[in-house]
Enzyme design. Structure first.
Site, PDB file in Angstrom:
ATOM      1  N   LYS A 227      29.663  86.221  42.225  1.00 11.92           N
ATOM      2  CA  LYS A 227      30.640  86.137  41.658  1.00 11.92           C
ATOM      3  C   LYS A 227      30.103  85.764  40.212  1.00 11.92           C
ATOM      4  O   LYS A 227      30.303  85.987  39.160  1.00 11.92           O
ATOM      5  CB  LYS A 227      31.589  85.182  42.261  1.00 11.92           C
ATOM      6  CG  LYS A 227      31.739  83.892  41.140  1.00 11.92           C
ATOM      7  CD  LYS A 227      32.688  82.497  41.726  1.00 11.92           C
ATOM      8  CE  LYS A 227      33.339  81.529  40.427  1.00 11.92           C
ATOM      9  NZ  LYS A 227      32.397  81.672  39.520  1.00 11.92           N
ATOM     10  N   ASN A 228      29.091  85.020  40.073  1.00 14.70           N
ATOM     11  CA  ASN A 228      28.664  84.324  38.692  1.00 14.70           C
ATOM     12  C   ASN A 228      27.913  85.685  38.235  1.00 14.70           C
ATOM     13  O   ASN A 228      28.043  85.689  36.464  1.00 14.70           O
ATOM     14  CB  ASN A 228      27.123  83.970  38.477  1.00 14.70           C
ATOM     15  CG  ASN A 228      28.385  81.958  39.523  1.00 14.70           C
ATOM     16  OD1 ASN A 228      29.669  81.856  39.264  1.00 14.70           O
ATOM     17  ND2 ASN A 228      27.232  81.387  39.965  1.00 14.70           N
TER      18      ASN A 228
ATOM     19  N   ARG B  38      37.083  79.298  34.196  1.00 14.22           N
ATOM     20  CA  ARG B  38      36.210  79.395  33.651  1.00 14.22           C
ATOM     21  C   ARG B  38      35.297  80.164  32.733  1.00 14.22           C
ATOM     22  O   ARG B  38      35.281  80.533  31.258  1.00 14.22           O
ATOM     23  CB  ARG B  38      34.802  78.356  34.222  1.00 14.22           C
ATOM     24  CG  ARG B  38      33.717  78.349  33.153  1.00 14.22           C
ATOM     25  CD  ARG B  38      33.624  76.663  32.257  1.00 14.22           C
ATOM     26  NE  ARG B  38      32.608  76.693  31.734  1.00 14.22           N
ATOM     27  CZ  ARG B  38      32.446  75.755  30.193  1.00 14.22           C
ATOM     28  NH1 ARG B  38      34.435  75.375  30.441  1.00 14.22           N
ATOM     29  NH2 ARG B  38      32.079  75.312  30.408  1.00 14.22           N
TER      30      ARG B  38
ATOM     31  N   CYS C 299      37.839  74.983  37.176  1.00 17.55           N
ATOM     32  CA  CYS C 299      37.599  74.035  38.153  1.00 17.55           C
ATOM     33  C   CYS C 299      37.114  72.609  37.414  1.00 17.55           C
ATOM     34  O   CYS C 299      36.415  72.766  36.686  1.00 17.55           O
ATOM     35  CB  CYS C 299      35.760  74.295  39.649  1.00 17.55           C
ATOM     36  SG  CYS C 299      36.161  75.339  40.259  1.00 17.55           S
TER      37      CYS C 299
ATOM     38  N   ARG D  58      32.521  69.771  30.819  1.00 14.14           N
ATOM     39  CA  ARG D  58      31.558  70.920  30.364  1.00 14.14           C
ATOM     40  C   ARG D  58      31.650  71.297  28.862  1.00 14.14           C
ATOM     41  O   ARG D  58      32.646  72.609  29.045  1.00 14.14           O
ATOM     42  CB  ARG D  58      32.081  72.052  31.584  1.00 14.14           C
ATOM     43  CG  ARG D  58      32.090  71.477  33.051  1.00 14.14           C
ATOM     44  CD  ARG D  58      33.069  72.677  33.689  1.00 14.14           C
ATOM     45  NE  ARG D  58      31.894  73.605  34.037  1.00 14.14           N
ATOM     46  CZ  ARG D  58      32.930  73.982  35.111  1.00 14.14           C
ATOM     47  NH1 ARG D  58      34.015  74.574  35.341  1.00 14.14           N
ATOM     48  NH2 ARG D  58      32.582  75.473  35.779  1.00 14.14           N
TER      49      ARG D  58
ATOM     50  N   ILE E 131      31.571  73.012  25.341  1.00 17.71           N
ATOM     51  CA  ILE E 131      31.350  74.813  24.680  1.00 17.71           C
ATOM     52  C   ILE E 131      30.437  75.053  23.302  1.00 17.71           C
ATOM     53  O   ILE E 131      30.059  75.315  22.675  1.00 17.71           O
ATOM     54  CB  ILE E 131      32.524  75.319  25.067  1.00 17.71           C
ATOM     55  CG1 ILE E 131      33.751  75.115  23.068  1.00 17.71           C
ATOM     56  CG2 ILE E 131      32.990  75.572  25.990  1.00 17.71           C
ATOM     57  CD1 ILE E 131      34.218  76.116  23.247  1.00 17.71           C
ATOM     58  N   ASP E 132      29.767  72.885  22.848  1.00 22.29           N
ATOM     59  CA  ASP E 132      28.906  72.989  22.255  1.00 22.29           C
ATOM     60  C   ASP E 132      27.771  74.057  21.965  1.00 22.29           C
ATOM     61  O   ASP E 132      27.961  74.799  20.684  1.00 22.29           O
ATOM     62  CB  ASP E 132      29.161  71.808  21.753  1.00 22.29           C
ATOM     63  CG  ASP E 132      27.887  70.881  23.145  1.00 22.29           C
ATOM     64  OD1 ASP E 132      28.228  71.478  23.912  1.00 22.29           O
ATOM     65  OD2 ASP E 132      27.190  70.635  22.328  1.00 22.29           O
ATOM     66  N   GLN E 133      27.398  74.701  22.674  1.00 19.68           N
ATOM     67  CA  GLN E 133      26.044  74.907  22.409  1.00 19.68           C
ATOM     68  C   GLN E 133      26.651  77.157  23.246  1.00 19.68           C
ATOM     69  O   GLN E 133      25.682  77.520  21.371  1.00 19.68           O
ATOM     70  CB  GLN E 133      25.216  74.642  24.292  1.00 19.68           C
ATOM     71  CG  GLN E 133      24.433  73.571  23.941  1.00 19.68           C
ATOM     72  CD  GLN E 133      23.888  73.136  22.860  1.00 19.68           C
ATOM     73  OE1 GLN E 133      22.599  73.355  22.544  1.00 19.68           O
ATOM     74  NE2 GLN E 133      24.279  72.409  22.169  1.00 19.68           N
TER      75      GLN E 133
ATOM     76  N   ASP F  52      25.992  74.219  42.316  1.00 20.04           N
ATOM     77  CA  ASP F  52      27.198  75.051  42.968  1.00 20.04           C
ATOM     78  C   ASP F  52      26.495  75.083  44.571  1.00 20.04           C
ATOM     79  O   ASP F  52      27.368  74.689  45.567  1.00 20.04           O
ATOM     80  CB  ASP F  52      26.881  76.262  42.937  1.00 20.04           C
ATOM     81  CG  ASP F  52      27.816  76.550  41.632  1.00 20.04           C
ATOM     82  OD1 ASP F  52      27.814  75.323  40.686  1.00 20.04           O
ATOM     83  OD2 ASP F  52      27.613  77.853  40.956  1.00 20.04           O
TER      84      ASP F  52
ATOM     85  N   ILE G  11      23.721  68.189  36.729  1.00 19.38           N
ATOM     86  CA  ILE G  11      24.431  69.636  35.888  1.00 19.38           C
ATOM     87  C   ILE G  11      25.601  68.684  35.287  1.00 19.38           C
ATOM     88  O   ILE G  11      25.996  69.065  34.268  1.00 19.38           O
ATOM     89  CB  ILE G  11      24.545  70.268  36.681  1.00 19.38           C
ATOM     90  CG1 ILE G  11      23.065  70.923  37.828  1.00 19.38           C
ATOM     91  CG2 ILE G  11      24.295  71.474  36.131  1.00 19.38           C
ATOM     92  CD1 ILE G  11      22.197  70.828  36.569  1.00 19.38           C
TER      93      ILE G  11
ATOM     94  N   ARG H 283      39.022  81.962  44.693  1.00 15.39           N
ATOM     95  CA  ARG H 283      38.699  82.380  43.396  1.00 15.39           C
ATOM     96  C   ARG H 283      36.959  82.607  43.712  1.00 15.39           C
ATOM     97  O   ARG H 283      36.355  83.373  42.863  1.00 15.39           O
ATOM     98  CB  ARG H 283      38.670  81.058  42.559  1.00 15.39           C
ATOM     99  CG  ARG H 283      39.902  80.527  41.995  1.00 15.39           C
ATOM    100  CD  ARG H 283      39.730  79.683  40.453  1.00 15.39           C
ATOM    101  NE  ARG H 283      38.643  79.985  39.586  1.00 15.39           N
ATOM    102  CZ  ARG H 283      37.700  78.850  39.652  1.00 15.39           C
ATOM    103  NH1 ARG H 283      37.712  77.999  39.980  1.00 15.39           N
ATOM    104  NH2 ARG H 283      36.978  79.382  39.281  1.00 15.39           N
TER     105      ARG H 283
END
Length: 419
Positions: free
Chosen positions: A24-25, A94, A118, A123, A125-127, A306, A328, A398
């Site tokens: 998936k990832n 995501r 999820c 989470r 997104i600054d990076q 995960d 994490i 999903r």
């Protein structure tokens, strides 16, 4: 699908052989990257999951021609004519924000709604924004949209504050369209980062060092289409391994990559589970009660976040006191109250769960609060006495391809019924 639930009749021992689906990832990064080609790409071994179907809808909304038969996808990017995917689709997953650097590379402009997916904590997104701006993009996130523009993208050195998978992917996808060399320091090392790099290289990109903390990318399009087969799903493999251990099972998982599973295998061995690895298969056999252990989630090659939730479900019936530390995400213990409804004894203090093993869990009605929490509920249902009813199955669909069907092939009793 929405509006369905699982009925699990617990206590069935899993036995037999099962093949793991594609990752998936990896899929959710590689499919958007296919738009960067000047000709069509064919991507094989894709999982037939909801996130992939949402991506197909987004690509079609952008003008791409997409064909998918359940495992093989053909993406023709030559007709893409929009840099703004629909908000109602982007908010369903995501990885939708992986389209931002891709569309930026094509149009020098992208308007991608902030990602959904999820709810497992902050989470940021600054990076990702840091990576894009360092390479010459102007990023605005007002109104819930990532609005990115650039006059020209130039390679540069990008120092990530933490080894974020999302930021690493997005910086790589920006860098292949930039002129010159980009170096990403403190990059994430996950297997799907390596798979994305291999796919980009098959399209004519020059990405080196993926799988280490320093990735070098010599940019410059155009790239061409490619035929590519993605890696097996590390998290599905781990979930099946945990389910086998939970049921005192004897299961052979094929089509896997054992080296991707070393952190989990080490912990299962510590608990008293038999593990045998050979080429692309993993044999898991478990007898009786398992020992309590300590687990700390980390970036690859550490224990995957995960797999924290299904592992916690397994530890509820181990002998002694286990400690699980989540390093994490900051809200990844929301599902614990569902396990407690089944008789688990768990105390959560900040980012740590202390689990006192009990003799048995008892089936009841529970809810899958997110994708991997859904996997935890399935593991708990498999080892519980009586019937467990799991709502929120759409979360599970999903990211897992017909997980109920695969477990039933191994001897589980899971029914999918309307809510």
């Amino acid at each position: 699908m929405a509006g369905e639930k699982f009925l699990i009749h617990g206590g069935m021992r899993l036995e037999g052989q099962i093949a793991v689906s594609g990752g998936k990832n990896a899929a959710v990064a590689i499919i958007p990257a296919a738009l960067l080609g000047s000709s069509p790409s064919v991507i094989e071994n894709l999982p037939d999951i909801e996130d992939v179907h949402v991506l197909i809808e987004m690509l079609r909304a952008l003008g791409a021609r997409v064909e998918f038969n359940g495992s093989v996808m053909r993406v023709d990017p030559t007709t893409v004519d929009s840099y703004a995917p629909p908000a109602h689709l982007a908010q369903r997953m995501r990885a939708s924000y992986y389209l931002a650097p891709v569309l930026l590379g094509i149009f020098m402009r992208a308007e991608v709604p902030m990602p959904g997916g999820c709810n497992i904590g902050t989470r940021a997104i600054d990076q990702t924004i840091k990576g894009m701006t360092t390479l010459g993009a102007r990023v605005d996130t007002l109104g819930g949209v990532i609005d990115v523009k650039s006059d020209s993208l130039l390679g540069a050195e990008v120092y990530l504050d933490c080894p974020s998978v999302g930021a690493t992917v997005n910086t790589m996808l920006t860098a292949v369209s930039a002129t010159g060399t980009t170096i990403i320091y403190n990059a994430a090392k996950e297997p799907h980062i390596v798979d994305l790099a291999n796919f980009l290289n098959s399209m004519g990109a020059r990405v080196m060092g993926a799988g280490t903390s320093i990735i070098r990318i010599r940019g410059g399009r155009p790239l061409h289409g490619s035929n590519y087969t993605i890696i097996p799903d590390q998290i599905e493999t781990g979930t099946l391994m945990i389910a086998a251990a939970a049921t005192g099972g004897d299961v052979i998982i094929t089509g896997a990559i054992p080296t991707h599973m070393e952190a989990l295998s080490a912990k299962l061995l510590e608990m008293g589970v038999y593990i045998r690895e050979e080429d692309d298969l993993i044999h898991v056999r478990s007898n009786g009660r398992l020992r309590a252990i300590s687990v700390k989630t980390q970036g690859y090659p550490g224990f995957p976040t995960d797999l924290q939730q299904p592992m916690t479900a397994l530890l509820t019936v181990s002998t002694g006191s286990s400690v699980v530390t989540e390093n994490i995400f900051d809200s990844r213990f929301k599902y614990v109250s569902e396990l407690e409804r089944m008789g688990a004894r768990i105390r959560v203090i900040d980012n740590t769960a202390i689990i006192e093993g009990v003799d048995r869990l008892v089936g009841t009605s529970v809810h899958a609060t997110d994708l991997r929490a859904g996997a935890a509920m399935i593991v708990a249902g498999l080892l519980a006495e009586g019937e467990t009813v799991i709502s929120g199955v759409a979360h599970i669909d999903r990211g897992y391809e017909r997980l109920d069907h695969k477990l039933n092939l191994l001897g589980a009793m899971i029914e999918r019924v309307p809510e």
